[in-house]
Design an enzyme around this catalytic site. Structure first.
Site, PDB file in Angstrom:
ATOM      1  N   LEU A  62      68.000  20.309  66.575  1.00  0.00           N
ATOM      2  CA  LEU A  62      67.936  18.854  66.467  1.00  0.00           C
ATOM      3  C   LEU A  62      68.241  18.281  67.847  1.00  0.00           C
ATOM      4  O   LEU A  62      69.208  18.703  68.489  1.00  0.00           O
ATOM      5  CB  LEU A  62      68.966  18.323  65.459  1.00  0.00           C
ATOM      6  CG  LEU A  62      68.659  18.505  63.971  1.00  0.00           C
ATOM      7  CD1 LEU A  62      69.868  18.087  63.139  1.00  0.00           C
ATOM      8  CD2 LEU A  62      67.430  17.699  63.563  1.00  0.00           C
ATOM      9  N   ASP A  63      67.431  17.336  68.321  1.00  0.00           N
ATOM     10  CA  ASP A  63      67.726  16.748  69.623  1.00  0.00           C
ATOM     11  C   ASP A  63      68.843  15.716  69.496  1.00  0.00           C
ATOM     12  O   ASP A  63      69.322  15.413  68.400  1.00  0.00           O
ATOM     13  CB  ASP A  63      66.466  16.169  70.281  1.00  0.00           C
ATOM     14  CG  ASP A  63      65.839  15.040  69.475  1.00  0.00           C
ATOM     15  OD1 ASP A  63      66.587  14.308  68.793  1.00  0.00           O
ATOM     16  OD2 ASP A  63      64.600  14.879  69.527  1.00  0.00           O
ATOM     17  N   VAL A  64      69.252  15.171  70.619  1.00  0.00           N
ATOM     18  CA  VAL A  64      70.449  14.316  70.651  1.00  0.00           C
ATOM     19  C   VAL A  64      70.254  13.010  69.890  1.00  0.00           C
ATOM     20  O   VAL A  64      71.234  12.365  69.507  1.00  0.00           O
ATOM     21  CB  VAL A  64      70.850  14.016  72.108  1.00  0.00           C
ATOM     22  CG1 VAL A  64      71.284  15.285  72.812  1.00  0.00           C
ATOM     23  CG2 VAL A  64      69.705  13.360  72.879  1.00  0.00           C
ATOM     24  N   ARG A 201      58.547  10.938  66.261  1.00  0.00           N
ATOM     25  CA  ARG A 201      58.616   9.603  66.877  1.00  0.00           C
ATOM     26  C   ARG A 201      57.223   9.158  67.338  1.00  0.00           C
ATOM     27  O   ARG A 201      56.868   7.973  67.229  1.00  0.00           O
ATOM     28  CB  ARG A 201      59.595   9.620  68.050  1.00  0.00           C
ATOM     29  CG  ARG A 201      61.033   9.923  67.634  1.00  0.00           C
ATOM     30  CD  ARG A 201      61.997   9.818  68.814  1.00  0.00           C
ATOM     31  NE  ARG A 201      63.323  10.266  68.417  1.00  0.00           N
ATOM     32  CZ  ARG A 201      63.821  11.471  68.672  1.00  0.00           C
ATOM     33  NH1 ARG A 201      63.101  12.334  69.383  1.00  0.00           N
ATOM     34  NH2 ARG A 201      65.019  11.802  68.254  1.00  0.00           N
TER      35      ARG A 201
END
Length: 284
Positions: A62-64, A201
């Site tokens: 999972l990215d930040v 996104r």
């Protein structure tokens, strides 16, 4: 590690030794008696602490800017992580969006690129775009699954939910639907394979363009990673030994079941392919 080392441990292993029988020591013939003794190598003062380090592996990252289910493997769990990765299981996200603006990284915290109108957008128009996205990705799923859709095998895979690419492929959305719609905000549920959070996104950004507007992503939250859901996840306040041991115990059966179900079928398919190849070789 300190908590692990203070847990009750199993009794030392036992070994059989032949020792002189207890007596006055004056007899010329020494009688040997079989005696069960603990193995000294298992004694804590000999072997030292049981746990000196733990190998911890990470599952799908999972990215930040994302949150939700993040799977970790401890010890033998690292091999299970690899097996789960080879299962190519679907992950599910809730993705928030905001119409009316665009940024350089498709998120609401990025640098603003433009502002647009959004009053013309309706839920019906949004759902039509989602249907097109799902239909396009369904074709990609069939193509990368390398399965003849006219066969009985394809039907059985579809019924069991095993129709998925079993190798590398581009990101594939298997299902997408609108959960909430209150202009300018909306929320989607996206089922996907081989994705990144940045890809999701970008999907929000492209939905805005298709609706002749613009949109940014406000939230990416993973609510399922294969067999793991939010109900299995531990909050930061639950990162203690007791909670972790309980979580491992609760997930053990369903992890093993999914691996056997998916990789077992994959192994069977590979054997069938080899049988066909051998049959062709014999015929020729």
């Amino acid at each position: 590690l300190t908590e692990l080392n203070v847990l009750p441990e199993r009794a030392p292993r036992q070994q059989i030794r032949f020792l002189p029988a207890p007596g006055d020591g004056e007899s010329r013939v020494t009688e040997l008696v079989a005696t069960r003794l603990p193995v000294l190598a298992d004694h804590p003062l000999v072997r030292g602490p049981r746990f000196r380090r733990l190998k911890i592996g990470a599952g799908h990252r999972l990215d930040v800017k994302a949150s939700g289910v993040f799977v970790l493997g401890i010890g033998h769990g690292n091999k299970l992580l690899t097996d789960l990765y080879n299962c190519h299981l679907t992950k599910v996200y809730t993705v928030g969006g905001l119409f009316g603006k665009a940024t350089d990284d498709f998120s609401d915290t990025g640098e603003l690129v433009e502002k647009t109108t959004f009053d013309h957008i309706t839920r019906e128009k949004l759902e039509r775009i989602l249907a097109v996205i799902q239909g396009t990705n369904h074709k990609a799923l069939l193509m990368h699954s390398n399965i003849d859709m006219k066969t009985q095998e394809a039907y059985e895979l579809a019924v069991k939910g095993l129709l998925r690419p079993m190798g590398k492929s581009p990101p594939i959305i298997t299902a997408i639907r609108c959960l909430q719609f209150t202009l300018p905000e909306f929320q989607l549920e996206i089922h996907c394979l081989h994705e990144t959070q940045q890809y999701l996104r970008k999907i929000v950004h492209e939905i805005g363009l298709e609706l002749k507007s613009s949109a940014v992503c406000t939230q990416v939250r993973r609510i399922r990673d294969g067999v793991f859901t939010l109900d299995d996840a531990l909050l930061r306040t639950q990162w203690d030994l007791q909670s972790i041991r309980k979580a491992i115990g609760n997930c053990q059966l369903k992890v093993q079941t999914e691996i056997e179900r998916t990789l077992g079928h994959q192994h069977k398919s590979l054997l069938q392919e080899k049988d066909v190849e051998m049959a062709h070789a014999v015929d020729s």
